[in-house]
Motif scaffolding. Structure first.
Motif, short mmCIF file in Angstrom:
data_model
loop_
_atom_site.label_atom_id
_atom_site.label_comp_id
_atom_site.label_asym_id
_atom_site.label_seq_id
_atom_site.Cartn_x
_atom_site.Cartn_y
_atom_site.Cartn_z
N TYR A 64 0.72 -1.29 0.03
CA TYR A 64 0.12 0.17 0.01
C TYR A 64 1.04 1.30 0.05
O TYR A 64 1.54 1.53 1.01
N VAL A 65 0.95 1.87 -1.17
CA VAL A 65 1.91 2.90 -1.19
C VAL A 65 1.17 4.33 -1.07
O VAL A 65 0.10 4.75 -1.64
N PRO A 66 1.89 5.06 -0.24
CA PRO A 66 1.40 6.67 -0.20
C PRO A 66 1.61 7.29 -1.43
O PRO A 66 2.46 7.20 -2.28
N PRO A 67 0.74 8.42 -1.58
CA PRO A 67 1.25 9.27 -2.85
C PRO A 67 2.05 10.21 -2.69
O PRO A 67 2.53 10.44 -1.33
N PRO A 68 2.68 10.68 -3.45
CA PRO A 68 3.95 11.67 -3.38
C PRO A 68 3.82 13.06 -2.27
O PRO A 68 2.61 13.38 -2.44
N PRO A 69 4.93 13.30 -1.57
CA PRO A 69 4.59 14.52 -0.54
C PRO A 69 4.00 15.60 -1.52
O PRO A 69 4.28 15.97 -2.11
N GLN A 70 2.76 16.27 -0.69
CA GLN A 70 2.15 17.33 -1.32
C GLN A 70 2.64 18.56 -0.38
O GLN A 70 2.28 18.62 0.87
N PRO A 71 3.05 19.89 -0.97
CA PRO A 71 3.29 20.72 0.05
C PRO A 71 2.31 21.28 0.74
O PRO A 71 2.40 22.00 1.77
N LYS A 157 3.27 0.55 2.99
CA LYS A 157 2.58 -0.62 4.28
C LYS A 157 2.33 -1.70 3.80
O LYS A 157 1.85 -1.89 2.76
N ALA A 158 2.49 -2.73 4.88
CA ALA A 158 1.98 -4.22 4.20
C ALA A 158 0.63 -4.17 4.86
O ALA A 158 0.12 -3.16 5.57
N ALA A 159 -0.08 -5.16 4.58
CA ALA A 159 -1.54 -5.10 5.04
C ALA A 159 -1.88 -5.03 6.58
O ALA A 159 -2.57 -4.47 6.95
N ALA A 160 -0.83 -5.79 6.99
CA ALA A 160 -1.02 -5.93 8.41
C ALA A 160 -0.77 -4.58 9.28
O ALA A 160 -1.07 -4.35 10.41
N GLU A 161 -0.34 -3.52 8.53
CA GLU A 161 0.22 -2.29 9.09
C GLU A 161 -0.96 -1.23 8.87
O GLU A 161 -0.76 -0.35 9.39
N LEU A 162 -1.92 -1.48 8.08
CA LEU A 162 -3.09 -0.73 7.73
C LEU A 162 -3.61 -0.25 9.05
O LEU A 162 -3.90 -1.11 9.86
N THR A 163 -4.16 0.80 9.27
CA THR A 163 -5.02 1.20 10.21
C THR A 163 -6.33 1.85 9.72
O THR A 163 -6.46 2.01 8.55
N VAL A 185 -6.48 -9.63 4.28
CA VAL A 185 -5.76 -9.93 5.48
C VAL A 185 -6.14 -10.84 6.28
O VAL A 185 -5.61 -11.15 7.51
N SER A 186 -7.03 -11.80 5.74
CA SER A 186 -7.54 -13.10 6.53
C SER A 186 -6.39 -13.87 6.81
O SER A 186 -5.45 -13.82 6.13
N ALA A 187 -6.64 -14.96 7.71
CA ALA A 187 -5.63 -15.68 8.07
C ALA A 187 -5.54 -17.10 7.21
O ALA A 187 -5.04 -18.03 7.65
N SER A 188 -5.35 -16.78 6.11
CA SER A 188 -5.28 -17.97 5.10
C SER A 188 -3.63 -18.26 5.34
O SER A 188 -2.85 -17.36 5.48
N PHE A 189 -3.26 -19.44 4.89
CA PHE A 189 -1.64 -19.85 4.92
C PHE A 189 -0.73 -18.95 3.98
O PHE A 189 0.22 -18.39 4.66
N GLU A 190 -1.33 -18.68 3.13
CA GLU A 190 -0.50 -18.26 1.93
C GLU A 190 -0.46 -16.40 2.30
O GLU A 190 0.61 -16.03 2.40
N ASP A 191 -1.52 -15.99 2.92
CA ASP A 191 -1.56 -14.68 3.40
C ASP A 191 -0.26 -14.57 4.53
O ASP A 191 0.30 -13.51 4.61
N LEU A 192 -0.40 -15.54 5.47
CA LEU A 192 0.32 -15.31 6.60
C LEU A 192 1.65 -15.60 5.85
O LEU A 192 2.62 -14.69 6.73
N LEU A 194 3.12 -14.55 3.14
CA LEU A 194 3.31 -13.33 2.51
C LEU A 194 3.50 -12.12 3.27
O LEU A 194 4.47 -11.37 3.14
N ASP A 195 2.69 -12.37 4.56
CA ASP A 195 2.89 -11.02 5.45
C ASP A 195 4.31 -11.09 6.38
O ASP A 195 4.91 -10.17 6.46
N THR A 196 4.75 -12.65 6.36
CA THR A 196 5.75 -12.80 7.10
C THR A 196 7.08 -12.08 6.22
O THR A 196 7.84 -11.65 6.90
N TRP A 197 6.87 -12.32 5.25
CA TRP A 197 8.11 -11.85 4.14
C TRP A 197 8.17 -10.43 3.95
O TRP A 197 8.93 -9.83 3.98
N ASP A 198 6.86 -9.95 3.77
CA ASP A 198 6.55 -8.53 3.86
C ASP A 198 7.31 -7.79 5.15
O ASP A 198 7.79 -6.68 5.12
N ALA A 199 7.36 -8.32 6.25
CA ALA A 199 7.52 -7.84 7.47
C ALA A 199 9.17 -7.80 7.56
O ALA A 199 9.72 -7.23 8.46
N GLY A 200 9.69 -8.76 6.76
CA GLY A 200 11.29 -8.72 6.64
C GLY A 200 11.95 -9.12 8.08
O GLY A 200 11.53 -10.08 8.62
#
Length: 335
Positions: A64-71, A157-163, A185-192, A194-200
């Motif tokens: 989830y990518v934020p837009p470029p900074p706006q003044p 942000k990764a899916a788990a970091e969204l508020t 963001v459900s608890a499917s095994f593949e999501d888990l 990939l979320d682990t990988w996203d967390a680095g």
């Protein structure tokens, strides 16, 4: 524009205005300087584009990518994030960089040739490389440690970091319904996985380990055939070595390869995980396996500049070779 860039640009503009655009010697020297510097910039951008494209083939997961900074953006307003595949965003960013670089060169050269503009040529001779060095892809791939997800070079942000305060839109700018996001963001095994990988390197290895069993320990992701063992092997998170050992004990196979022909040791070599490599080389057959590009893990570690892993694999290979030679010598003696 950053204050540092502004601090550099103002003196450059003032100096450029004092150049004698009627002096052929000055103009030719300026052309030579501009041509040489921009040629280097184009090569740098092409290198970045090629590496980004190659990395995108292995990239998985949604970011989830934020837009470029706006003044004049409202600091108290909702933050808007665009939902996009990591690999797709990687390629589009690299393509945009290549396109803008070539377009800028064409514009500058065109204005110089048809309008005789010298000031623009002088400014871009200095500012072109500076702009390039501020690009997150160039900084990561050319002057940094490569594309490590934990570095978040796009401020993503990764899916788990969204508020709840984050507004999510798709690539067309349409809002993504909350229930759809929660489903992703459900608890499917593949999501888990990939979320682990996203967390680095900050990943909760224990959470993934708790979800792995004999039935799914060799599970492969739908896009690139990643396994839990591969993901763990690419991390430098705490507890990785023990986790790898436990996975292997319940049946995880480190010899399985992904879509690029990488086994788990290739992953450890590429991402610089010495602890993972120490556990994986217990299966000596992994050391000599080649991926689709013909690279063994040692070559991959060297090409990525992961010297600690390279030294360890070199020592492991030498030990393996020495052991083989001793056995062969013994057989010859017995004959």
């Amino acid at each position: 524009m950053s204050s540092t860039k502004l601090f550099i640009m103002l003196p450059v503009m003032l100096a450029a205005r004092k150049l004698d655009g009627e002096d052929p010697k000055v103009v030719n020297l300026l052309r030579l300087a501009y041509g040489g510097i921009q040629a280097c910039c184009v090569l740098l951008v092409l290198f970045t584009y090629i590496r980004s494209t190659a990395a995108a083939q292995k990239a998985q997961g949604t970011i989830y990518v934020p837009p470029p900074p706006q003044p004049f953006a409202d600091p108290n307003g909702k933050k808007k994030y665009t939902e996009v595949k990591y690999g797709t965003h990687l390629v589009s960013t690299a393509r945009s960089l290549l396109g803008s670089t070539l377009f800028g060169i064409c514009m500058t050269v065109g204005l110089h040739l048809y309008k005789g503009m010298v000031v623009g040529l002088a400014i871009q001779t200095i500012m072109g490389p500076i702009n390039l060095l501020e690009n997150p892809l160039v900084k990561a791939l050319v002057f940094g440690n490569g594309l490590r997800r934990e570095d978040k070079i796009f401020s993503e942000k990764a899916a788990a970091e969204l508020t709840d305060a984050d507004e999510i839109v798709d690539e067309s700018g349409n809002p993504v319904p909350r229930q759809t996001r929660e489903g992703r963001v459900s608890a499917s095994f593949e999501d888990l996985l990939l979320d682990t990988w996203d967390a680095g390197n900050k990943a909760d290895v224990g959470k993934l380990l708790a979800a792995v069993n004999k039935q799914n320990c060799n599970f492969k992701t739908s896009e690139s055939s990643w396994t839990p063992l591969m993901v763990l092997s690419g991390l430098n998170a705490s507890g990785v070595r023990d986790a790898i050992r436990q996975l292997i004990e319940i049946g995880a196979d480190p010899r399985i390869v992904d879509g690029e022909g990488w086994n788990s040791l290739h992953w450890a070599a590429f991402h610089g995980s010495v602890e993972a490599a120490r556990e994986l080389v217990k299966d000596e057959s992994l050391i000599s396996v080649k991926d689709k590009d013909g690279k063994v893990p040692l070559e991959m570690a060297k090409s990525e500049g992961n010297t600690d892993v390279a030294k360890f694999l070199e020592a492991s290979r030498n030990t393996e070779t020495t052991g083989t030679n001793e056995t062969s010598t013994g057989l010859r003696k017995r004959k």
